[in-house]
Motif scaffolding. Structure first.
Motif, short mmCIF file in Angstrom:
data_model
loop_
_atom_site.label_atom_id
_atom_site.label_comp_id
_atom_site.label_asym_id
_atom_site.label_seq_id
_atom_site.Cartn_x
_atom_site.Cartn_y
_atom_site.Cartn_z
N SER A 1 19.40 -1.22 28.43
CA SER A 1 20.47 -1.75 29.28
C SER A 1 21.85 -1.58 28.64
O SER A 1 22.83 -1.33 29.33
N GLU A 2 21.93 -1.69 27.33
CA GLU A 2 23.21 -1.53 26.64
C GLU A 2 23.67 -0.07 26.60
O GLU A 2 24.85 0.20 26.49
N TRP B 1 25.62 0.09 30.35
CA TRP B 1 25.85 -1.24 30.88
C TRP B 1 26.41 -1.24 32.31
O TRP B 1 25.96 -2.05 33.12
N PRO B 2 27.36 -0.38 32.68
CA PRO B 2 27.86 -0.43 34.06
C PRO B 2 26.75 -0.25 35.10
O PRO B 2 26.69 -0.99 36.09
N THR C 1 23.51 -0.83 34.59
CA THR C 1 22.64 -2.00 34.45
C THR C 1 23.25 -3.19 35.18
O THR C 1 22.54 -3.91 35.92
N LYS C 2 24.53 -3.40 35.00
CA LYS C 2 25.22 -4.52 35.64
C LYS C 2 25.11 -4.42 37.17
O LYS C 2 24.83 -5.40 37.85
N ASP C 3 25.31 -3.21 37.72
CA ASP C 3 25.20 -3.00 39.16
C ASP C 3 23.78 -3.27 39.66
O ASP C 3 23.58 -3.88 40.71
N LEU D 1 21.52 -5.24 38.25
CA LEU D 1 21.26 -6.68 38.18
C LEU D 1 21.92 -7.41 39.34
O LEU D 1 21.35 -8.33 39.92
N ALA D 2 23.14 -7.00 39.69
CA ALA D 2 23.84 -7.61 40.81
C ALA D 2 23.07 -7.36 42.11
O ALA D 2 22.92 -8.27 42.94
#
Length: 113
Positions: free
Chosen positions: A81-82, A85-86, A88-90, A92-93
């Motif tokens: 995920s690191e 990250w962008p 991964t963040k999307d 997760l959202a």
């Protein structure tokens, strides 16, 4: 599944025949990179895997432990995920929108995958 995908399988002593069958089919038909997380006795899935991680599961009792497997999985998730990250963040959202939407309310259209 596609050739550029990665399939991670966990299979420990008392190995699952159906998981081995899945690995064989996926390896032949879809050809993703298969990563097997197993124990020192090696799941039969190893013959279909590109990478094998053998973790210790023995402790001084009649039971095996999966503490190492859980710690490995957590470390792997964090690292992957690191790395991006962008994205991964999307993702997760998108997952949060799905799991937090009321059952009677239709989901919003999105191109998130």
């Amino acid at each position: 599944m596609r050739k550029q995908d990665v399939l991670v399988l966990f299979d420990f002593r008392r190995y699952q025949r159906d998981l081995e069958h899945l690995a064989e089919i996926v390896a032949k038909q879809c050809r993703p990179s298969i990563v097997l997380i197993t124990d020192k006795w090696m799941s039969p899935i190893a013959r279909h895997s590109d990478h094998v991680v053998a973790l210790p599961i023995e402790i001084e009792t009649a039971w095996d432990t999966l503490v190492c497997a859980i710690a490995f999985a957590e470390a792997l998730i964090v690292k992957v995920s690191e790395m991006n990250w962008p994205t991964t963040k999307d993702r997760l959202a998108a997952w949060d929108r799905l799991r937090l939407s009321p059952p009677s309310q239709p989901l919003e259209e999105s191109d998130d995958r």
